[in-house]
Design an enzyme around this catalytic site. Structure first.
Site, PDB file in Angstrom:
ATOM      1  N   LYS A  87       0.925  -1.194  -0.069  1.00 56.48           N
ATOM      2  CA  LYS A  87      -0.010   0.296  -0.041  1.00 56.48           C
ATOM      3  C   LYS A  87       0.980   1.206  -0.222  1.00 56.48           C
ATOM      4  O   LYS A  87       1.782   1.434   1.005  1.00 56.48           O
ATOM      5  CB  LYS A  87      -1.026   0.002   1.213  1.00 56.48           C
TER       6      LYS A  87
HETATM    7  O1  G3P Z   1      -7.755   1.934   5.210  1.00 57.48           O
HETATM    8  C1  G3P Z   1      -8.048   3.129   4.809  1.00 57.48           C
HETATM    9  C2  G3P Z   1      -9.476   3.582   4.955  1.00 57.48           C
HETATM   10  O2  G3P Z   1     -10.256   2.794   4.577  1.00 57.48           O
HETATM   11  C3  G3P Z   1      -9.642   4.432   6.360  1.00 57.48           C
HETATM   12  O3  G3P Z   1     -10.965   4.578   6.626  1.00 57.48           O
HETATM   13  O4  G3P Z   1     -12.355   5.159   8.239  1.00 57.48           O
HETATM   14  O5  G3P Z   1     -10.366   5.652   8.766  1.00 57.48           O
HETATM   15  O6  G3P Z   1     -11.611   6.996   7.096  1.00 57.48           O
HETATM   16  P1  G3P Z   1     -11.318   5.711   8.027  1.00 57.48           P
END
Ligand code: G3P
Length: 223
Positions: A87
């Protein structure tokens, strides 16, 4: 549509895997920190533990932000297990690194995508996945789902094989909307995945079926 779980919590990963519908896992440095995983050895051991649970597609995020360091870290991560997807953040050196990884057959997930232009660049560099962050766009009053729609149109116009990995999913309605728009993958928390199970008419319907079955069984016993 592939389902990834967006967590570094091993119990939640196992629960989703046991459900039989899991296609992969995405992690990020914040999710690793939430589980108290820090230090190179522990991080590597944790990625290996995740790979032991799931069948494929474990996104492991690099911490590096310069080209040489991203390559070094990404190659080390990719060498851990064939299931690892490196990633890489959507930055200039990240795009260069994705091009390099692509030439070496290393799978990548370009993260922190907030515009169609960023997704187009990542696709041109050969990213396996692009991760538009829907929830975080919604949080600032922007339309996360419109971004998925725009990326779908662009990728289809040119036949880019890069898969749209809808990320920052907050609930079951996000998942359904992404499926309607043709996102290839969604990654969300376990609560969002389990939320798809729920409908009050299913609960009341099942309760009625079971009550009727019990009544019928009781009347047979009385005869
Ligand atoms: O893994 C990346 C992404 O899905 C992060 O999500 O909930 O932290 O905005 P969030």
């Amino acid at each position: 549509m592939k389902f990834f779980i967006d967590t570094a919590n091993l119990d939640q990963i196992k629960e989703a895997q046991d459900l039989g519908i899991l296609d992969g896992v995405t992690t990020n440095p914040s999710l690793m920190a939430k589980e108290g995983i820090s230090g190179e050895d522990k991080v590597i051991a944790h990625y290996k533990a995740i790979c032991d649970i799931v069948d494929d597609n474990v996104s492991a995020e690099v911490i590096a932000v310069t080209y040489d360091e991203i390559i070094k870290e990404g190659e080390a991560l990719a060498a851990l297990d064939a299931k690892i997807v490196v990633k890489v953040p959507m930055i200039k050196d990240g795009i260069k690194a994705i091009k390099y990884f692509s030439s070496k057959g290393i799978k990548t997930n370009c993260t922190l995508i907030f515009s169609a232009g960023q997704a187009l660049l990542a696709a041109k560099a050969g990213a396996t996945y692009v991760s538009p962050f829907l929830g975080r766009l919604d949080d600032i009053g922007s339309e996360g789902l419109t971004l998925v729609e725009d990326i779908r149109t662009i990728f289809d116009n040119y036949g880019y094989p890069t898969q749209i990995l809808a990320a920052s999913i907050r609930g079951p309605l996000h998942i359904i909307a992404c499926a309607k728009l043709g996102a290839d993958v969604m990654t969300g928390p376990l609560t969002a995945i389990l939320g798809l199970l729920k409908h009050p008419l299913t609960d009341s319907g099942l309760a009625t079926f079971l009550a009727d079955h019990k009544k019928a069984a009781a009347s047979i016993t009385q005869q």
